[in-house]
Design a protein around this motif. Structure first.
Motif, mmCIF file in Angstrom:
data_model
loop_
_atom_site.group_PDB
_atom_site.id
_atom_site.type_symbol
_atom_site.label_atom_id
_atom_site.label_comp_id
_atom_site.label_asym_id
_atom_site.label_seq_id
_atom_site.Cartn_x
_atom_site.Cartn_y
_atom_site.Cartn_z
ATOM 1 N N THR A 13 -48.447 -143.501 -15.456
ATOM 2 C CA THR A 13 -47.579 -142.480 -14.758
ATOM 3 C C THR A 13 -48.264 -141.159 -13.857
ATOM 4 O OG1 THR A 13 -45.939 -143.033 -16.143
ATOM 5 C CG2 THR A 13 -45.189 -140.706 -14.994
ATOM 6 N N ARG B 120 -46.049 -130.566 -20.469
ATOM 7 C CA ARG B 120 -47.332 -130.503 -20.963
ATOM 8 C C ARG B 120 -47.614 -131.586 -21.936
ATOM 9 N NH1 ARG B 120 -47.551 -125.241 -24.874
ATOM 10 N NH2 ARG B 120 -45.367 -125.407 -25.637
ATOM 11 N N SER B 121 -47.049 -132.699 -21.635
ATOM 12 C CA SER B 121 -47.262 -133.800 -22.711
ATOM 13 C C SER B 121 -48.446 -134.531 -22.607
ATOM 14 C CB SER B 121 -46.011 -134.897 -22.749
ATOM 15 O OG SER B 121 -46.334 -135.620 -21.408
ATOM 16 N N HIS C 282 -43.969 -125.101 -19.582
ATOM 17 C CA HIS C 282 -43.483 -125.587 -20.791
ATOM 18 C C HIS C 282 -42.095 -124.719 -21.190
ATOM 19 C CE1 HIS C 282 -45.865 -122.318 -22.629
ATOM 20 N NE2 HIS C 282 -47.025 -122.858 -21.903
ATOM 21 N N THR C 283 -41.721 -125.022 -22.349
ATOM 22 C CA THR C 283 -40.567 -124.255 -22.859
ATOM 23 C C THR C 283 -40.840 -122.800 -22.982
ATOM 24 O OG1 THR C 283 -40.922 -125.312 -24.844
ATOM 25 C CG2 THR C 283 -39.588 -126.403 -23.860
ATOM 26 N N GLY D 110 -38.290 -134.015 -18.594
ATOM 27 C CA GLY D 110 -37.292 -134.898 -19.216
ATOM 28 C C GLY D 110 -36.284 -134.245 -19.526
ATOM 29 N N VAL E 230 -40.933 -136.663 -11.810
ATOM 30 C CA VAL E 230 -41.339 -137.630 -12.622
ATOM 31 C C VAL E 230 -40.271 -138.214 -13.544
ATOM 32 C CG1 VAL E 230 -43.299 -138.330 -14.437
ATOM 33 C CG2 VAL E 230 -43.870 -136.956 -12.572
ATOM 34 N N ILE F 62 -37.274 -139.403 -15.787
ATOM 35 C CA ILE F 62 -36.108 -140.542 -15.726
ATOM 36 C C ILE F 62 -35.255 -140.085 -16.720
ATOM 37 C CG2 ILE F 62 -35.843 -142.978 -16.211
ATOM 38 C CD1 ILE F 62 -38.865 -143.399 -15.090
ATOM 39 N N THR G 226 -45.586 -146.662 -10.760
ATOM 40 C CA THR G 226 -46.135 -146.821 -12.122
ATOM 41 C C THR G 226 -46.237 -148.005 -12.557
ATOM 42 O OG1 THR G 226 -45.069 -144.772 -13.100
ATOM 43 C CG2 THR G 226 -45.667 -146.212 -14.659
#
Ligand code: NDP
Length: 256
Positions: free
Chosen positions: A114, A139-140, A162-163, A183, A202, A204, A239
């Motif tokens: 990805t 930030r995964s 991030h959160t 996400g 990105v 989905i 992807t």
């Protein structure tokens, strides 16, 4: 009105290059294309059993690459499994070795598909990242972090959110290129986007009406952005082509 960065344009360009590679590969090994085999296991599979299945695939010379679908069932330790996958068969950059290579800027390994797809989209549409302010939302280890490293290698100036990020819309508005990988359906609204910015979605997700959607509120952001990837039909489309590209490279590395 923003320019729509369609994944299908990138895929068509990639297809041409990949088919040349496949042709060369076919000549060498008299095999046609990339064959796919599905290994399906019961949901109750224990980590030890999963690991022995992965090891069997590692040892199977007729298989050049594997993709493990995640999330795993709760009882399966992802950390244990990813340490067992042979890095040379790890088509989606899940092993520590392949991830480390991304962080080291070593293009020898197999990065996660990805983030590489995002780089492919930017490259295809000639959107240079050099010196640009890029804001990454997420930030995964699958998307945000490896993609940030790839962008850094291309001399982007990164802000990773991030959160816990304070004033996310304000930070995002500073971006020349905004990448949404959180996400969260349609969380990137028009007030996150500077006029003319490039927006790469990105995400989905499924919206409350059951329709596929990204992390970006496409309908409203599209009116402000300079260019934007749609969902579906954007990064996700590219992807799977990257996956095929990885398999071709993995096969060509082991075949005579
Ligand atoms: P993760 O859930 O692993 O990570 C999400 C990241 O986004 C985390 O770092 C999280 O922060 C951050 N985040 C979540 N909500 C917010 C928020 N409200 N504000 C700011 N940051 C937030 O997701 P993935 O990275 O695996 O996937 C991200 C998206 O990309 C998903 O929609 C997924 O479906 C999609 N995806 C798409 C693929 C494709 O082919 N196009 C392939 C893989 C994923 P924190 O770290 O603080 O929790």
């Amino acid at each position: 009105m923003a320019v729509i960065l369609k994944g299908s344009d990138v895929v068509n360009a990639m297809k041409e290059k990949m088919s040349q590679e496949v042709e060369a590969l076919i000549k060498r090994c008299e095999t046609v294309g990339v064959k796919c085999r599905v290994f399906e296991f019961p949901e109750t599979l224990a980590t030890a059993e999963f690991i022995s299945q992965v090891k069997a695939i590692n040892d199977d010379k007729s298989i050049h690459g594997m993709l493990l679908f995640r999330p795993f069932p709760k009882q399966v330790s992802e950390d244990a499994v990813k340490n067992v996958v042979a890095p040379q068969k790890d088509m989606d950059g899940m092993t520590p070795i392949n991830i480390a290579k991304v962080f080291a800027g070593d293009e020898d390994g197999f990065p996660p598909c990805t983030p590489e797809a995002v780089m492919e989209v930017l490259d295809h549409f000639k959107i240079s990242v050099e010196g640009k302010r890029v804001v990454m939302v997420g930030r995964s280890m699958v998307v945000g972090k490896p993609l940030s490293m790839m962008l850094l290698k291309k001399h982007a100036t990164l802000t990773i959110c991030h959160t816990r990020t304070r004033d996310l819309p304000g930070v995002a508005r500073g971006a020349e290129i905004l990448i949404a990988a959180a996400g969260k359906a349609k969380m990137v609204t028009a007030d996150f986007v500077a006029p003319g910015a490039t927006v790469i979605d990105v995400g989905i997700n499924v919206d409350p009406d059951g329709k596929l959607c990204g992390d970006v509120d496409f309908e409203n952001v599209e009116k402000i952005a300079g260019c934007i990837t749609p969902v579906p039909g954007g990064v996700g489309t590219v992807t799977s082509s990257l996956l095929a590209k990885h398999v071709i490279r993995a096969a060509s590395q082991v075949l005579p």
